[in-house]
Design an enzyme around this catalytic site. Structure first.
Site, PDB file in Angstrom:
ATOM      1  N   GLU A  52     -23.340   4.381   9.705  1.00  0.00           N
ATOM      2  CA  GLU A  52     -24.741   5.464   9.202  1.00  0.00           C
ATOM      3  C   GLU A  52     -25.843   4.840   8.013  1.00  0.00           C
ATOM      4  OE1 GLU A  52     -27.943   7.575   9.257  1.00  0.00           O
ATOM      5  OE2 GLU A  52     -26.145   7.533  10.832  1.00  0.00           O
ATOM      6  N   CYS A  83     -26.106  -3.884  13.040  1.00  0.00           N
ATOM      7  CA  CYS A  83     -26.482  -2.920  13.615  1.00  0.00           C
ATOM      8  C   CYS A  83     -26.638  -1.831  12.636  1.00  0.00           C
ATOM      9  CB  CYS A  83     -25.266  -1.696  13.198  1.00  0.00           C
ATOM     10  SG  CYS A  83     -25.409  -0.175  14.792  1.00  0.00           S
ATOM     11  N   HIS A 182     -22.955  -4.279  17.587  1.00  0.00           N
ATOM     12  CA  HIS A 182     -21.498  -4.690  16.929  1.00  0.00           C
ATOM     13  C   HIS A 182     -20.896  -5.823  17.753  1.00  0.00           C
ATOM     14  CE1 HIS A 182     -21.289  -0.831  14.062  1.00  0.00           C
ATOM     15  NE2 HIS A 182     -22.938  -0.300  15.964  1.00  0.00           N
ATOM     16  N   GLU A 184     -18.144  -7.018  15.913  1.00  0.00           N
ATOM     17  CA  GLU A 184     -16.431  -6.714  15.115  1.00  0.00           C
ATOM     18  C   GLU A 184     -15.963  -5.679  16.094  1.00  0.00           C
ATOM     19  OE1 GLU A 184     -18.904  -2.945  14.213  1.00  0.00           O
ATOM     20  OE2 GLU A 184     -19.254  -5.275  14.464  1.00  0.00           O
TER      21      GLU A 184
END
Length: 211
Positions: A52, A83, A182, A184
């Site tokens: 976030e 992101c 993302h 990861e």
């Protein structure tokens, strides 16, 4: 000169930092979770993970990390924002929450928060990379979009989206790397390996790494 393993920090304030640590360790790199300014002195590169973006910014501000992070980037240290991490390092962000958020403001892009929709609009797509001419899977979760790119920024990854055949989703400006998605959360190490190449190049004059 004695060789040593590369050490890459992951900003561990909120979000998917554990997954980045896992990917780095799979690439035989020392991964260091970063929560205070002093820990920045122990690393050669830094990953700012997804999560976030407003929360990451707020916690970084409360923990007195904003100025040290900005100084770290100003010293041409390698940073990889994914992101929400991309939003955090961007110069400008649209569609922020009320009262906005503090940005590091170092990557010359304009981003739009939640550009691709909310959680239920998450998707996977093939990201075409100019680095190797191949496609690599990208996972987009409440992903921001890149809606403006500065003249010194290279677009190194695109997807087909809407009417755009080559929408930018991965960019690089010198030692700054950013993706809307993302990397990861998938097992393809392509983007992390590219970042480690940036780290090795930037720090080659200071030390020799054992990879």
């Amino acid at each position: 000169m004695t060789s040593r393993k590369m050490a890459v920090g992951v900003l561990a304030l909120q979000g998917a930092f554990k997954e980045h640590v896992d990917r780095l360790e799979e690439l035989n790199v020392d991964a260091v979770e970063i929560r205070n300014p002093e820990e920045l002195t122990k690393i050669d590169g830094l990953i700012i993970p997804g999560g976030e973006s407003s929360t990451i910014s707020l916690v970084a501000e409360e923990w007195n990390l904003i100025k040290p992070l900005q100084k770290w980037i100003d010293e041409d240290r390698p940073v990889f924002g994914t992101c929400a991490g991309m939003i955090f390092i961007a110069k400008d962000a649209k569609n922020q929450k009320k009262n906005g958020q503090k940005l590091l403001g170092k990557l010359d892009i304009e981003v739009s928060r939640n550009f691709f929709g909310r959680q239920n609009k998450s998707f996977e797509d093939d990201v075409k990379s100019s680095l190797d001419g191949k496609s690599h899977l990208g996972l987009f979760i409440r992903a921001p979009g890149i809606i403006g790119v500065g003249k010194d920024v290279d677009v190194i990854g695109t997807i087909e989206y809407g009417k755009q055949d080559q929408m930018p989703v991965a960019v690089q400006q010198g030692s700054l790397l950013a993706t809307c998605f993302h990397p990861e959360l998938i097992q393809d190490h392509f983007w992390h390996a590219h970042f480690l190449g940036i780290v090795k190049t930037v720090t080659a004059k200071k030390s020799e790494f054992k990879l």
